[in-house]
Enzyme design. Structure first.
Site, PDB file in Angstrom:
ATOM      1  N   HIS A  20       0.818  -1.223   0.000  1.00 35.71           N
ATOM      2  CA  HIS A  20       0.000   0.000   0.000  1.00 35.71           C
ATOM      3  C   HIS A  20       0.849   1.269   0.000  1.00 35.71           C
ATOM      4  O   HIS A  20       0.341   2.346  -0.320  1.00 35.71           O
ATOM      5  CB  HIS A  20      -0.978  -0.012   1.186  1.00 35.71           C
ATOM      6  N   SER A  43       4.805   2.365   7.961  1.00 35.12           N
ATOM      7  CA  SER A  43       4.450   1.220   7.128  1.00 35.12           C
ATOM      8  C   SER A  43       5.636   0.768   6.291  1.00 35.12           C
ATOM      9  O   SER A  43       6.278   1.556   5.612  1.00 35.12           O
ATOM     10  CB  SER A  43       3.291   1.587   6.201  1.00 35.12           C
ATOM     11  N   ASP A  58       0.032  -7.481   1.414  1.00 32.11           N
ATOM     12  CA  ASP A  58       0.487  -6.103   1.626  1.00 32.11           C
ATOM     13  C   ASP A  58       2.007  -6.004   1.645  1.00 32.11           C
ATOM     14  O   ASP A  58       2.588  -5.274   2.451  1.00 32.11           O
ATOM     15  CB  ASP A  58      -0.093  -5.520   2.916  1.00 32.11           C
TER      16      ASP A  58
END
Length: 312
Positions: free
Chosen positions: A57, A163, A87
């Site tokens: 993402h 992230s 992901d």
């Protein structure tokens, strides 16, 4: 008079040592996309020839990806591939003198052990937070709708920009890829296990994508009729209820019908939709596979030949 180093307690020494050893391998990722929206995230270098792990993402839809390394400066990155279902994404940069992380074994993680998260939240470089492993074996829904298995839950604080950064144990080994925070909840943070990440990275290096099979059903998890399940000695209490078999798909060709409940695939119990997805691996593409189905009070054995998931 004691030195500053002597004054540090064992906890602080551990976190400081981990941060000093791993931070040189943590990169900041800056992305631009066709909608004119810039974004940023974290990643880490795990091979000397410039492979970088991050989240899907973070880089999905990017038209340009730049990676800022601690020692060598900024480089344009090549997107080797991504797997939205877990992901995870793999980048590569051509840069000299890269420092790499050491990878651990997520099977050896224990609840309560110390972990350190390193990343670039809100664009600030090399922020370090520490906590413990709160739980293991969690499942987390990816943005593609697929359920990610074997997720690590931690209370090490994560923020936007963390992230893709590494989750590290007290020995300085990466045991997870930080991926998500549950915003309404305090202290619920998640990381993809490094064993999963290594498996996905190997697929991306070889093929640029992770191929999975599919049969083409719309389904939901549903409870089994207990009497029927006992009659056929089915141990599970739920299965995958077929809502529709899409036209022209392997499911339709195999004879699956609305209302059928899939309870096993090649003898492996199917307790619901997510288990069905997990069992439909690349190895089953084009291979005749046995489906055990309940249709009303009858148990049927159907043969299906899974195909390649659309878009792969």
């Amino acid at each position: 008079m004691r030195s500053e180093a002597d004054a540090l307690d064992a906890y602080s020494r551990t976190v400081t040592g981990v941060a000093e050893s791993v931070s040189p391998s943590v990169v900041r990722i800056q992305v631009a996309n066709s909608r004119g929206r810039d974004g940023s995230g974290s990643g880490f270098i795990f091979t000397p020839d410039g492979f970088v792990l991050t989240n899907s993402h973070v880089v999905h839809g990017a038209t340009r990806i730049d990676v800022l390394t601690p020692d060598s400066g900024e480089f344009k990155a090549q997107l080797i591939g991504e797997d939205p279902d877990t992901d995870l994404a793999l980048l590569r940069i051509d840069a000299p003198v890269l420092r790499t992380v050491r990878l651990g074994d997520s099977r050896k993680i224990r609840v309560g052990q110390l972990v350190v998260a390193i990343g670039n939240p809100y664009g600030f470089q090399y922020t370090v937070t520490a906590g413990v492993v709160s739980a293991l074996g969690r499942s987390l829904r990816s943005q593609s709708g697929h359920l990610i298995e074997d997720v690590i839950q931690t209370d090490a604080a994560l923020n936007p920009g963390n992230s893709g950064g590494p989750l590290v144990n007290a020995s300085g080994e990466v045991i997870g890829v930080n991926t998500a925070t549950i915003l309404p909840a305090q202290g619920l943070c998640f990381a993809i296990s490094i064993n999963t990440a290594q498996f996905i990275a190997s697929k991306l290096i070889r093929h640029g994508a992770v191929r999975r099979s599919y049969i083409g059903v719309q389904a939901q998890t549903a409870a089994l009729n207990r009497t029927i399940a006992r009659h056929y000695e089915i141990k599970t209490t739920t299965g995958a209820l077929v809502l529709a078999a899409e036209p022209g798909t392997p499911a339709q060709k195999a004879g699956l019908q609305e209302g059928d409940i899939i309870v096993a695939l090649e003898g492996e119990p199917v307790e619901g939709v997510d288990v069905l997805h997990r069992l439909l691996t690349e190895e089953k593409i084009g291979v005749s596979t046995r489906l055990t189905v309940l249709r009303g009070a009858k148990r049927l054995e159907l043969r299906v030949i899974p195909g390649v998931r659309p878009g792969q």
